[in-house]
Design a protein around this motif. Sequence first.
Motif: not given
Length: 414
Positions: A119, A168, A198
């Motif tokens: 991420e 995110p 994610t």
Amino acid sequence: MKTSRTLRSAAAAALLVTLAATAPAAHAQTPAPGTPTTAAAPAAAPDLRQAAPDRPAAVGVVLPRPTGPSAVGRSTLHLVDRSRQDPWVPDRPRELMVDVYHPARSAAGSRAPYADPREARLLLEAAGNRDATAAARLGATRTHSVAGARPQGGRHPLILLSPGFGAPRFTLTTLAEEYASRGYVVALVDHAYEAAGTVFPGGRLLTCVACEKAQTLEDMRKATVNRGRDLSFVVDRLTGPRPAWRYAPMIDRKRIGAAGHSIGGAAAASAMARDDRVRAGVNMDGSFGDPVPADGLGGRPFLMLGTQDEVHLPGGGDPTWDEAWRHLDGWKRWLGVSGAHHFTFSDVPVLFDQLGVAYPGDDPQPTIAAGRAVELTRAYTAAFFDRHLRGRPQPLLDGPTAQNPEVHFHGDAR
């Protein structure tokens, strides 16, 4: 991580994010103690010694400490709404990853990771930065929260938090931890296919399909409405029968608020328009893709916090703010912060400052320091929720102060 705050054109509405074409293979994750079986616990930091034997392990970004009196605990939930199709990948049900932050009895234990290394890498690549060292540092960052920590007693207000389009959920960690340290339960939501990257259960790495598919104003309106429904679904799963979180009884169902950055802030208003359980809302620099109803939000309070520039000044480039201000029918404030950038109201200033990453896009670079940006965002949004979910007077919201000359008040406040 290109983004626009306005919906003046279809191109702006798309808010396109440039992402890496292919993600690496997923790796296994280990749930934190106390995490429900439906939860996906953040992955451990990568073993950098294998990739670079002669280099020391990466040192993570130092996040601002929460200022409240309570220690902070965190659990991670995977929620699936099987009654809805995902708007971007219709053959999938709507899925959410939710970090639940809460006031904890003790700060003893291991600090929870900030972001999965994949991420972290995708977020920086979306911002146009492919520096492996910066990605390793971001992936090694730790929060101030303890995974699986036992909660404090009593009943606590709930705040729903939604990040910006393409961002995110971890980009709102400093706000989530601040609220939790002040006695709130916080549900920080990742919306499937709407972030640079994610990680979901099973090691699935979902990228921003929405960033490619959202091309029109109507697409963004639907995205905003859908996020609002996501927030209502989180309320259902945290406060309804058979709640998804083991500590759900600590939530006071009558004191629920919502806030978000960019489209996440618009989603807060959208949720309020359709769900009267949400009693107060904050939009941080986001266009109201789903307009505030002409008859208002039933007298409920709302805070608009944005940049002090040509976009979000009264009569500025984003007409949705002027329209929302006219329609809001309860307590309301319109605040602008001098020297702010669109990303000022998230963790981005702290991350980019320490990682040496340039802000994407054509907007002027911020002149407000990262630490000051965090301080002001925390102070004014927490004061708002303290006033409207706890009934505590907050003189900070009455008007400009000499201590905070960057913050400007607009409009005829109620």
